[in-house]
Design an enzyme around this catalytic site. Sequence first.
Site, PDB file in Angstrom:
ATOM      1  N   ASP A  15       0.091   2.768  -1.030  1.00 58.82           N
ATOM      2  CA  ASP A  15      -0.477   1.438  -1.199  1.00 58.82           C
ATOM      3  C   ASP A  15       0.620   0.382  -1.160  1.00 58.82           C
ATOM      4  O   ASP A  15       1.596   0.527  -0.426  1.00 58.82           O
ATOM      5  CB  ASP A  15      -1.253   1.385  -2.527  1.00 58.82           C
ATOM      6  CG  ASP A  15      -2.461   0.488  -2.463  1.00 58.82           C
ATOM      7  OD1 ASP A  15      -2.268  -0.741  -2.445  1.00 58.82           O
ATOM      8  OD2 ASP A  15      -3.597   0.991  -2.450  1.00 58.82           O
ATOM      9  N   HIS A  28      -2.414  -4.875  -5.641  1.00 59.86           N
ATOM     10  CA  HIS A  28      -3.461  -3.938  -5.247  1.00 59.86           C
ATOM     11  C   HIS A  28      -3.178  -2.509  -5.689  1.00 59.86           C
ATOM     12  O   HIS A  28      -4.040  -1.823  -6.250  1.00 59.86           O
ATOM     13  CB  HIS A  28      -3.629  -4.005  -3.728  1.00 59.86           C
ATOM     14  CG  HIS A  28      -4.751  -3.204  -3.185  1.00 59.86           C
ATOM     15  ND1 HIS A  28      -4.615  -1.901  -2.772  1.00 59.86           N
ATOM     16  CD2 HIS A  28      -6.041  -3.526  -2.959  1.00 59.86           C
ATOM     17  CE1 HIS A  28      -5.775  -1.453  -2.325  1.00 59.86           C
ATOM     18  NE2 HIS A  28      -6.656  -2.418  -2.413  1.00 59.86           N
ATOM     19  N   SER A  79     -11.685  -0.328  -1.733  1.00 56.63           N
ATOM     20  CA  SER A  79     -10.391   0.014  -2.332  1.00 56.63           C
ATOM     21  C   SER A  79     -10.545   0.466  -3.770  1.00 56.63           C
ATOM     22  O   SER A  79      -9.741   1.245  -4.278  1.00 56.63           O
ATOM     23  CB  SER A  79      -9.448  -1.195  -2.303  1.00 56.63           C
ATOM     24  OG  SER A  79      -8.738  -1.279  -1.103  1.00 56.63           O
TER      25      SER A  79
END
Length: 719
Positions: free
Chosen positions: A127, A167, A453
């Site tokens: 990620d 994220h 996600s």
Amino acid sequence: MRFFLTILLLSITVLPASTHAIADNTASIIIEVEGDPSEHKKYLEVYHPYIDVIATYETLFNGLALQATPKKLEKMESLEFIKAIHPVTTYQTQYELLKEKTKNAVMPASLNDTTYTGKGVQVAVVDTGIDYDHSDLASNYVAGFDLVDLDDDPMETIQSQGMPTLHGTHVAGIIAANGDLEGVAPQVDLYAYRALGPGGRGTSVQVIAALEQAVDDGADIINLSLGNSVNGPDFPTSVAVNRAVELGVAVVIANGNNGPGDWTVGSPATATNALSVGATANPQTVPYLLETLEDKKIKLTQMAGSTPWNFSTDYKIAQLTSKNIKGKIAFSSRGKTPFHKKAKMAQDAGAIALLISNNEPGIFQGSVENAEDPIQIPVAAISKQDGEWLEQYTKGKTVYMESNYEKSKLAIADFSSRGPVTVNWDLKPEVSAPGTNILSTVPGGYQELQGTSMAAPHVTGAMALLKEAHPDWTIKQLTGALKTTASRINTNQSIPFKPNIQGMGEIQPQKAINTPTIIHNPLLSFRKVTDYKETKKIELTIENNSKQVQTYAFNIPKQQKGLRWNLPQTFTIPAGETRKIPVELSVNSTLLEKGLHQGWLTLKQGKELYHLPYLFVNETADYPKAMGFEFSLKPFSDDQFVYQLYLTDPAKSVDVKLYNPETLIFDRQFLQTEEVQVGMNEGYLKESELGKPGRYLAIITVHLENGKLDSYQTVIYIQ
């Protein structure tokens, strides 16, 4: 013709596509090579000592990770063993920001209805990196690697490095938070691999290198909450994912946020061996407007970046262009004006809220997010039909509408990408998981986000629970159990969402751990039917996981014109054994409409019902024939550019024409080539061939071998 609108940025001043400059005036790059990477490493160490070889890759692809000054790296282009220095293939995190905490926040731990915690299971998060110092993640974090800067510090991007990221930390918290917030599997061994840099963007070569690093480090499960728009099975990242699974590592991937249209799942979720995940929308308190005299109800979809809709009385409704909208709910139709600008106009004029209607059928997800100038009023999207009703009903009269609220049912999130996959027609997603209003860790605290996600790490956490409960199970058994026991999701009309929307349904970890039956391949794709009459056969692999003989039977499907099923009505499988059960479908293509056909078969075992989704394409369908047009500076060059385009059908040629985006007047022919093939196509243009700089609407037209044309559009910038 099928049209899409995306925005691609082009700059002739950027570093090479897979190169990243770091603080000491050196650059990092990952290259693909022919032959043995280890031998090439030795060669470089002898003949190019000024280049540091940081890593070699030979598990999922052949490559080298290098560091040197940009000037010295330029000399690499002449080396014969270099197969490719990949151009930009954009991968983006699959999430949307929510401005503030809601009353409907989902806690990741609520999915874990088991006594397991994932202890001893190694989970890799590929990620944007993670904030491994976060109090809820520090105890589980073990190690990682940064594939952007090529070092062992996979921290999130911070302000001084570019656009900050959060994220990966959010994804990691859903899986493994173990503090004030608890994840699905709070005691896994957490590894982080930073493949996406500033702004959450990266390239395919970084993603593949991160996958390889995770496999080599011994990962049991890899989470990929990233993707692109290419709906094809043979994209390089998809190939790497398939290889990782073949080596015994489960790979869980976000399906994408390009829904609600079909064929929107993107690579690498398109990989055949991937456990691809769609997003469910948890039950929420949803606002709607009601006009009591007409009994007219207008559903509201709140836009990201706006304040919550929490009115308790009725208000006047007026068009945004009206002379006086102070204290009223304004409405406008979607157009060329950005949503934030419309909202700012309404806010400055004194409106208490803004409605924006769609300009085409269906709903849409919008955003008024702007950190420098946040919107202080609620902004909501409404359908085209409701917008047209408002425009007609409010003409010449004062209209009041009251705000009401209702509790929604579990559903599939509108943004969740749909399958199937082009070329091989695989059914995606496989399963679904919570993906809206998910509260998790971010650098310095906690935040709600939504997207596939957020759905994927729920599945990764569930896989860790299964792995702890059954450490001797194979990847096929683990993923098969999770798919077999997923709960099919129905609409408000009690009709199941289509297979290409939900896959097998929402995962149920406890049932998966204790399932007496594992169906290894429960999603049935009969591919494409091209002949007048055709019989397709799939061997369903069913494992009796119990300690006693089990008897199974198919419910006979309802008779359909043009379809005939040949199913074993009853069969038995001894305890602990696996059987292959033939499932046959005969299709008379002339008796069916062309296009995508899908439905459900029901397999019974005692009181247990297993709903098996199936699909096939009759002759052809409205899938995109071309996609993923990207255009960037060729690595190690200052005057040559490389383009990429993915094709799903055999074609004779492709041409790209540029138009003025405002007037739609033709400007010039940009590209024309007959050197095309199914899959990824790549070519080069010199700077002198680009023409004058500016913003253009590019129309990509594919001349198919069957004589038909297919086009789509995108906006490009030439600076």
